[in-house]
Write an enzyme that holds these catalytic residues in place. Structure first.
Site, PDB file in Angstrom:
ATOM      1  N   SER A 153       2.567   5.470   9.972  1.00 38.01           N
ATOM      2  CA  SER A 153       3.854   6.071   9.599  1.00 38.01           C
ATOM      3  C   SER A 153       4.266   7.031  10.707  1.00 38.01           C
ATOM      4  O   SER A 153       3.423   7.488  11.485  1.00 38.01           O
ATOM      5  CB  SER A 153       3.678   6.861   8.293  1.00 38.01           C
ATOM      6  OG  SER A 153       4.775   7.729   8.077  1.00 38.01           O
ATOM      7  N   TYR A 166      -0.794  12.575   2.124  1.00 39.22           N
ATOM      8  CA  TYR A 166      -0.234  11.376   2.778  1.00 39.22           C
ATOM      9  C   TYR A 166      -0.260  11.544   4.302  1.00 39.22           C
ATOM     10  O   TYR A 166      -0.733  10.655   5.033  1.00 39.22           O
ATOM     11  CB  TYR A 166       1.190  11.155   2.273  1.00 39.22           C
ATOM     12  CG  TYR A 166       1.869   9.918   2.816  1.00 39.22           C
ATOM     13  CD1 TYR A 166       1.678   8.672   2.217  1.00 39.22           C
ATOM     14  CD2 TYR A 166       2.727   9.984   3.919  1.00 39.22           C
ATOM     15  CE1 TYR A 166       2.316   7.532   2.701  1.00 39.22           C
ATOM     16  CE2 TYR A 166       3.367   8.856   4.408  1.00 39.22           C
ATOM     17  CZ  TYR A 166       3.161   7.627   3.796  1.00 39.22           C
ATOM     18  OH  TYR A 166       3.800   6.507   4.282  1.00 39.22           O
TER      19      TYR A 166
HETATM   20  N1  LIG Z   1       8.811   2.594   3.162  1.00 38.38           N
HETATM   21  C1  LIG Z   1       8.704   3.467   4.143  1.00 38.38           C
HETATM   22  O1  LIG Z   1       9.671   4.151   4.512  1.00 38.38           O
HETATM   23  C2  LIG Z   1       7.395   3.651   4.869  1.00 38.38           C
HETATM   24  C3  LIG Z   1       7.381   4.454   6.003  1.00 38.38           C
HETATM   25  C4  LIG Z   1       6.195   4.621   6.702  1.00 38.38           C
HETATM   26  C5  LIG Z   1       5.046   3.995   6.283  1.00 38.38           C
HETATM   27  N2  LIG Z   1       5.083   3.223   5.167  1.00 38.38           N
HETATM   28  C6  LIG Z   1       3.824   2.584   4.767  1.00 38.38           C
HETATM   29  O2  LIG Z   1       4.023   1.211   4.543  1.00 38.38           O
HETATM   30  C7  LIG Z   1       3.043   0.754   3.601  1.00 38.38           C
HETATM   31  C8  LIG Z   1       3.751  -0.053   2.511  1.00 38.38           C
HETATM   32  O3  LIG Z   1       4.604   0.798   1.775  1.00 38.38           O
HETATM   33  P1  LIG Z   1       5.977   0.309   1.130  1.00 38.38           P
HETATM   34  O4  LIG Z   1       7.030   1.201   1.623  1.00 38.38           O
HETATM   35  O5  LIG Z   1       6.126  -1.141   1.282  1.00 38.38           O
HETATM   36  O6  LIG Z   1       5.731   0.716  -0.394  1.00 38.38           O
HETATM   37  P2  LIG Z   1       5.524  -0.185  -1.705  1.00 38.38           P
HETATM   38  O7  LIG Z   1       5.202   0.784  -2.789  1.00 38.38           O
HETATM   39  O8  LIG Z   1       6.661  -1.120  -1.860  1.00 38.38           O
HETATM   40  O9  LIG Z   1       4.231  -1.055  -1.344  1.00 38.38           O
HETATM   41  C9  LIG Z   1       2.922  -0.552  -1.368  1.00 38.38           C
HETATM   42  C10 LIG Z   1       2.001  -1.691  -1.735  1.00 38.38           C
HETATM   43  O10 LIG Z   1       0.635  -1.216  -1.729  1.00 38.38           O
HETATM   44  C11 LIG Z   1       0.025  -1.666  -2.921  1.00 38.38           C
HETATM   45  N3  LIG Z   1      -1.132  -0.851  -3.291  1.00 38.38           N
HETATM   46  C12 LIG Z   1      -1.153   0.427  -3.731  1.00 38.38           C
HETATM   47  N4  LIG Z   1      -2.419   0.789  -4.009  1.00 38.38           N
HETATM   48  C13 LIG Z   1      -3.201  -0.281  -3.724  1.00 38.38           C
HETATM   49  C14 LIG Z   1      -4.607  -0.530  -3.798  1.00 38.38           C
HETATM   50  N5  LIG Z   1      -5.445   0.409  -4.231  1.00 38.38           N
HETATM   51  N6  LIG Z   1      -5.060  -1.751  -3.413  1.00 38.38           N
HETATM   52  C15 LIG Z   1      -4.211  -2.710  -2.985  1.00 38.38           C
HETATM   53  N7  LIG Z   1      -2.891  -2.532  -2.908  1.00 38.38           N
HETATM   54  C16 LIG Z   1      -2.400  -1.331  -3.273  1.00 38.38           C
HETATM   55  C17 LIG Z   1       1.139  -1.595  -3.953  1.00 38.38           C
HETATM   56  O11 LIG Z   1       0.823  -2.307  -5.149  1.00 38.38           O
HETATM   57  C18 LIG Z   1       2.272  -2.227  -3.144  1.00 38.38           C
HETATM   58  O12 LIG Z   1       2.156  -3.625  -3.145  1.00 38.38           O
HETATM   59  C19 LIG Z   1       2.305   1.983   3.108  1.00 38.38           C
HETATM   60  O13 LIG Z   1       1.080   2.112   3.813  1.00 38.38           O
HETATM   61  C20 LIG Z   1       3.249   3.109   3.467  1.00 38.38           C
HETATM   62  O14 LIG Z   1       2.568   4.330   3.657  1.00 38.38           O
HETATM   63  C21 LIG Z   1       6.227   3.043   4.441  1.00 38.38           C
END
Ligand SMILES: NC(=O)c1ccc[n+]([C@@H]2O[C@H](COP(=O)([O-])OP(=O)(O)OC[C@H]3O[C@@H](n4cnc5c(N)ncnc54)[C@H](O)[C@@H]3O)[C@@H](O)[C@H]2O)c1
Length: 268
Positions: A153, A166
């Site tokens: 991130s 986080y």
């Molecule tokens: N959306 C953003 O702006 C953003 C920015 C920077 C980083 N990220 C990172 O991207 C990644 C995905 O996030 P997203 O935005 O798609 O959110 P999201 O909530 O749509 O997806 C997260 C996924 O992780 C899964 N998950 C959670 N706990 C879990 C576990 N214990 N075992 C297996 N799966 C698990 C959830 O069920 C979901 O499928 C994360 O690591 C997040 O930190 C997102």
């Protein structure tokens, strides 16, 4: 062109039934890879991603595993190897937030986020490296022995008040990724991080679901739009393919310029 890039390779994408993971799993499938769609809740959404990937031609299966549980991660890799013969690509994507003011953050909130976001990446990367080393290089599939992509991130470098657990997990991923990249470079295993800014997914709905919230968000993004999972999918395909063969140990920011610190455009 893109559909031959990852042909005959197998990818595991964690947390692939939602948001960025879903976008990455679909993009890897479009590029020809067989995909393991990992999920922990909502199997129907995982099956939808599987069907979409199969419609492009490659094979896909959904495997339930909590990435913070050692036994479940080991079992997921065993199932994947049984189904597809090996694993070539790991996308360590699963992650979540449990936000709290630092002085009110419980140990449970801290531990839960670290267990999934950081320890989960350790457990999956370890199993992937074991499999890469067992299999060795298969030149007709890739010049590399294996590829790991860590979903970090912008908060691996931008401090984030109210999100100490986080931000710490993402800072930890940076050093985990670099250390593995250093340790296994000679074995031709490439390890890199994708560092997204604001991407429109369920994790950050509050940041984009009202006009007011969206306008506030745009003050942080010089490029003046929110990202979408497809933006990340394209980068993941590049990092998984031999097109990026000389890139390892890198953190690639994909954030519309969020890390340019927009506030300094007029202030400072
Ligand atoms: N959306 C953003 O702006 C953003 C920015 C920077 C980083 N990220 C990172 O991207 C990644 C995905 O996030 P997203 O935005 O798609 O959110 P999201 O909530 O749509 O997806 C997260 C996924 O992780 C899964 N998950 C959670 N706990 C879990 C576990 N214990 N075992 C297996 N799966 C698990 C959830 O069920 C979901 O499928 C994360 O690591 C997040 O930190 C997102």
């Amino acid at each position: 062109m893109s559909e031959i890039k990852l042909k005959k390779q197998t990818a595991i994408v964690t947390g692939a039934n939602s948001g960025i993971g879903e976008g990455v799993a679909i993009a890897l499938g479009e590029a020809g890879a067989n995909v393991v769609v990992n999920y922990v809740i909502n199997p129907d959404a995982a099956n939808d991603v599987v069907q979409k990937i199969k419609s492009f031609g490659p094979d896909a299966i959904a495997i339930k595993a909590d990435v913070s549980k050692e036994g479940e991660v080991i079992n997921m890799f065993q199932q994947a190897i049984k189904q597809f013969g090996t694993v070539d690509i790991l996308v360590n994507n699963a992650g979540l937030q449990r936000d709290a003011k630092f002085h009110e953050m419980t140990l449970a909130q801290w531990q839960f986020v670290i267990d999934i976001n950081l320890t989960g990446q350790f457990l999956c990367a370890r199993e992937a490296i074991k499999e890469f080393l067992r299999r060795g290089i298969v030149p007709e599939r890739s010049v590399a022995c294996g590829k790991i992509i860590c979903m970090s991130s912008v908060h691996q470098i931008i401090p984030w008040a109210g999100h100490a657990n986080y931000a710490s997990s993402k800072g930890g991923i940076k050093m985990l990724m670099q250390t593995i990249a250093q340790e296994y470079g000679r074995q031709k295993i490439r390890v890199n991080s994708i560092c997204p800014g604001a991407i429109k997914t369920p994790i950050n709905t509050a940041a984009w679901d009202t006009p007011q919230a969206y306008n506030n968000l745009m003050e942080l993004i010089p490029y003046n739009r929110i990202g979408v999972p497809e933006d990340i999918g394209k980068l993941a395909v590049f990092l998984a393919s031999d097109d990026s063969d000389y890139i390892t140990g890198a953190s690639i920011f994909i954030d519309g310029g969020m890390t340019l610190f927009e506030g300094f455009a007029t202030g400072g």
